[in-house]
Write a protein that holds these residues in place. Structure first.
Motif: not given
Length: 268
Positions: A234, A71, A160, A12, A67, A15, A63, A162
């Motif tokens: 991440v 951004s 991160n 994602s 991602n 991530v 979530r 999300g």
């Protein structure tokens, strides 16, 4: 294609989630889910457990969608509040939809957004909205909302996004005001996360990743797959695994002249 797999990678944006199963998982087509409509005898505790499972599933899905599509440096995260103490979620959702339409008309482009309703302790509803859009003055955004205070949240240092946004989703498993209603709104034009169970693709991706930090590293027991190891990474930059997917081999057919009796001319 293998009928079983023991690894799954979900990408994602920046991530990456890796699942490793102790027992192989059978790869089978998704079956149509059977709902609980018409069933009786469900206790209040079972209803709370069901709401908890749905809430966890929604947060996980949200979530990942965030991602992939948003951004910290290009998206805006705003909070929309009501001047009046509006506790009716139906009325609050109606006002949000109207605001979304006014914003789309102003920008004259399809909106890319996620919005999550949240209840304050006093019962009032407000919305957290993540949106991709060009610069809009705060005064103009407040005018378009028109129902109360608008706050633009700073997310520049969030790696991160999300996880950061989904923490605003209701954590109260007994919250009945969202029963039968959406726990979040999302535009139709958002991309989905990429997923693979191909071990070659997974191994290649793991060697290419530029890991910034490990957000989660746990093991948990399941009924059918034994112990599952879950790691969430991440990364420094988004990962694209599509380039590693193996293209299906096309069927090759012999030329039309292959079965002819006459021999080919010598100059061919």
């Amino acid at each position: 294609m293998r009928k079983f797999y023991d690894k799954k990678l979900i990408v994602s944006g920046n991530v990456v989630e890796l699942y490793e199963y102790e027992k192989p998982v059978l790869r089978e087509p998704q079956s149509k889910r059977i709902g609980r409509a018409g069933q009786s005898g469900t206790t209040d505790e079972q209803k709370r457990q069901n709401r908890r499972k749905v809430a966890l599933r929604n947060r996980k899905h949200l979530r990942r969608i965030i991602n992939v599509n948003f951004s910290p440096r290009q998206s805006k995260f705003v909070t929309l509040t009501f001047r009046e103490n509006i506790t009716n979620i139906k009325e609050a959702n109606k006002q949000f939809v109207s605001f979304r339409k006014r914003l789309a008309r102003l920008l004259e482009v399809p909106l890319e957004y996620i919005a999550v309703p949240e209840f304050q302790k006093r019962g009032a509803v407000h919305f957290h909205m993540l949106i991709n859009c060009p610069y809009i003055p705060h005064a103009e955004l407040s005018r378009l909302w028109g129902h109360g205070f608008v706050k633009i949240n700073c997310i520049d240092s969030v790696d991160n996004l999300g996880a950061y946004v989904t923490k605003y989703m209701t954590k109260d498993n007994d919250e009945e005001r969202l029963a039968g209603r959406k726990s979040y709104f999302a535009s139709y034009n958002l991309k989905k996360p990429d997923e693979t169970t191909d071990e070659e693709v997974i191994d290649t991706a793991l060697t290419e990743m530029q890991v910034k930090r490990v957000a989660c590293d746990i093991c948990f027991d399941t009924e059918y797959y034994g112990t599952v190891k879950y790691v969430q990474y991440v990364l420094e930059a988004p990962l694209d695994i599509r380039k590693h997917r193996r293209k299906p081999q096309s069927k090759c057919f012999p030329p039309l002249w292959a079965n002819t009796v006459s021999p080919l001319p010598s100059f061919l």
